[in-house]
Design an enzyme around this catalytic site. Structure first.
Site, short mmCIF file in Angstrom:
data_model
loop_
_atom_site.label_atom_id
_atom_site.label_comp_id
_atom_site.label_asym_id
_atom_site.label_seq_id
_atom_site.Cartn_x
_atom_site.Cartn_y
_atom_site.Cartn_z
N SER A 73 0.61 -1.20 0.14
CA SER A 73 -0.50 0.07 -0.07
C SER A 73 0.90 0.90 -0.14
CB SER A 73 -1.14 0.12 1.49
OG SER A 73 -2.13 1.52 1.65
N TYR A 96 -1.82 0.57 10.48
CA TYR A 96 -2.13 -0.35 9.14
C TYR A 96 -1.14 -0.31 7.98
CZ TYR A 96 -3.57 -1.59 4.32
OH TYR A 96 -3.49 -1.73 2.89
N LYS A 107 1.88 -3.87 6.84
CA LYS A 107 2.51 -2.96 5.28
C LYS A 107 3.87 -2.98 4.54
CE LYS A 107 -1.64 -4.22 3.77
NZ LYS A 107 -1.66 -5.77 2.77
C1 WQD Z 1 -9.76 9.89 0.38
C2 WQD Z 1 -10.04 12.09 0.53
C3 WQD Z 1 -10.35 11.75 3.22
C4 WQD Z 1 -13.99 9.53 3.43
C5 WQD Z 1 -7.06 4.73 2.27
C6 WQD Z 1 -6.08 4.74 3.57
C7 WQD Z 1 -5.07 3.60 2.32
C8 WQD Z 1 -5.25 3.15 1.06
C9 WQD Z 1 -6.50 3.86 0.46
C10 WQD Z 1 -4.92 0.78 1.56
C11 WQD Z 1 -9.28 11.69 1.49
C12 WQD Z 1 -11.98 11.81 1.68
C13 WQD Z 1 -12.97 10.15 2.89
C14 WQD Z 1 -15.41 10.53 4.28
C15 WQD Z 1 -13.84 12.12 2.83
N1 WQD Z 1 -5.30 1.69 1.84
N2 WQD Z 1 -13.01 11.45 2.50
N3 WQD Z 1 -15.00 11.76 3.82
O1 WQD Z 1 -7.28 8.01 3.11
O2 WQD Z 1 -6.47 8.93 1.04
O3 WQD Z 1 -6.82 6.31 2.30
O4 WQD Z 1 -7.06 4.30 1.52
O5 WQD Z 1 -4.16 0.68 1.44
O6 WQD Z 1 -3.76 2.73 3.40
O7 WQD Z 1 -5.51 5.35 4.39
O8 WQD Z 1 -8.72 7.39 1.55
O9 WQD Z 1 -11.22 7.04 0.56
O10 WQD Z 1 -10.15 7.16 3.52
O11 WQD Z 1 -10.63 8.67 1.08
O12 WQD Z 1 -14.11 13.57 3.08
O13 WQD Z 1 -16.07 10.22 4.57
O14 WQD Z 1 -12.10 11.45 0.93
O15 WQD Z 1 -10.38 12.49 3.42
O16 WQD Z 1 -8.90 13.30 1.41
P1 WQD Z 1 -7.13 7.60 1.94
P2 WQD Z 1 -10.69 7.15 1.97
#
Ligand code: WQD
Length: 323
Positions: free
Chosen positions: A117, A141, A145
């Site tokens: 990741s 997490y 990885k």
């Molecule tokens: C995306 C964007 C949030 C939810 C995570 C893990 C990472 C990887 C992928 C696997 C960000 C915003 C989110 C919500 C929002 N996983 N958001 N409201 O945080 O980039 O990555 O998933 O390996 O390790 O940390 O993905 O989809 O949570 O967020 O505004 O309800 O959407 O702030 O900018 P993230 P995400």
């Protein structure tokens, strides 16, 4: 090749299994169905219901299947939860992976393609992030990885197992041909949350901050289609057969903001997506972008269906199938 897909009933694993089957590989899925779904299994692939913490069962599985290669995608992946329950992530992700490695070396398995990741990097120190970017995970997490990548390196040296660690950025989308439609339960990621609002399963999306230094103030991420990810796993096996172990980013180097995702989903689903801007989520960087140059040069891989419309359109179709 005979390939065991551990975690093959999951969201990404099922796309990987589909891709391998499409290219004539023999696929053997091993999954504990904790988040994977029977709906995601294919008739052409055998299925074993088992846990990676069950060493005996894992060894019996390898003994009966005799795979040449493994795809390892069995892990917990909620970054927020990993900070509250690190022990759970230690056991399922780290101990589970060591069980796989030990069983793999016992059974003479040659190749492992590992689901890593972008979380191994932590907050971007520069953009786009290449594989030389410092690895300083911000959450436990991401640390699990990274630790598993290091175990792979050691087992590579000591036991001769060849591995590919594929560092996914933000996985999204569903099979373009509509063959997979199992929905993730209790999603924590943006796109499935937005889809649940479009599907009437959730009242609104909480937007985590609109005061970032980005064009519209909301967070920007590098969304990569699962079918593009799946293709990289298949190509990784081809590469491992003729070369050495490797680590590559899988992303696009093109970002979408939270508001762009919401607006595009409104257009595609023709539903109103209500949202409320709340405070920033701790640890969230403004922008995350992959430099996928190595994947292109070394693996000959590049994203083909990771444009935002395809990502969202294929996801919305999966939600409609389940409506
Ligand atoms: C995306 C964007 C949030 C939810 C995570 C893990 C990472 C990887 C992928 C696997 C960000 C915003 C989110 C919500 C929002 N996983 N958001 N409201 O945080 O980039 O990555 O998933 O390996 O390790 O940390 O993905 O989809 O949570 O967020 O505004 O309800 O959407 O702030 O900018 P993230 P995400």
């Amino acid at each position: 090749m005979r390939i065991a897909v551990i975690g093959g009933a999951g969201y990404i694993g099922s796309h990987v299994a589909r891709e391998l089957l499409d290219f004539g590989h023999e696929v053997f899925v091993y999954d504990n169905l904790s988040s994977g779904l029977r709906q995601n299994l294919f008739e052409e692939a055998s299925f074993t219901h088992g846990d990676i913490l069950d060493i005996q069962k894992l060894n019996d599985f390898f003994e009966s299947v005799k795979p040449e290669g493994i795809v390892h995608l069995a892990a917990l992946k909620a970054a927020g939860e990993s900070m509250l329950l690190p022990e759970k992530y230690s056991v399922h992700n780290i101990t589970g992976s060591l069980n796989i490695l030990n069983a793999a070396s016992k059974h003479g398995i040659k190749y492992i393609v590992f689901s890593s990741s972008a979380a191994v990097y932590g907050s971007p120190k520069y953009l786009p992030m290449d594989e030389k970017h410092p690895t300083e995970p911000e959450n436990y997490y991401g640390y699990t990885k990274l630790a598993i990548e290091q175990y792979l390196q050691w087992y590579g040296k000591l036991k001769g197992i060849k591995y590919a660690a594929l560092r996914y950025f933000n996985a999204a989308g569903y099979d373009v041909k509509g063959r997979i439609s199992g929905l993730e339960q209790n999603p924590a990621n943006l796109i499935p949350i937005v889809m649940e609002v479009a599907a009437g399963k959730r009242a609104f999306v909480s937007v985590f901050g609109n005061d970032y230094e980005t064009e519209d103030g909301t967070g920007v991420r590098d969304y990569i289609h699962v079918s593009d990810l799946a293709r990289a796993h298949r190509m990784a096996f081809d590469k491992l057969q003729s070369g050495e172990s490797f680590v590559v980013n899988l992303g696009v180097n093109s970002g979408s903001s939270v508001l762009e995702v919401i607006k595009a989903t409104e257009r595609i689903s023709r539903k109103k997506i209500n949202y409320q801007v709340i405070g920033r989520r701790p640890g969230d960087p403004a922008v995350v972008l992959a430099n996928p140059a190595l994947a292109k040069e070394f693996l000959g891989w590049q994203a083909e269906c990771s444009d935002l419309d395809t990502l969202l359109d294929t996801t919305w179709r999966a939600y409609l199938t389940n409506a």
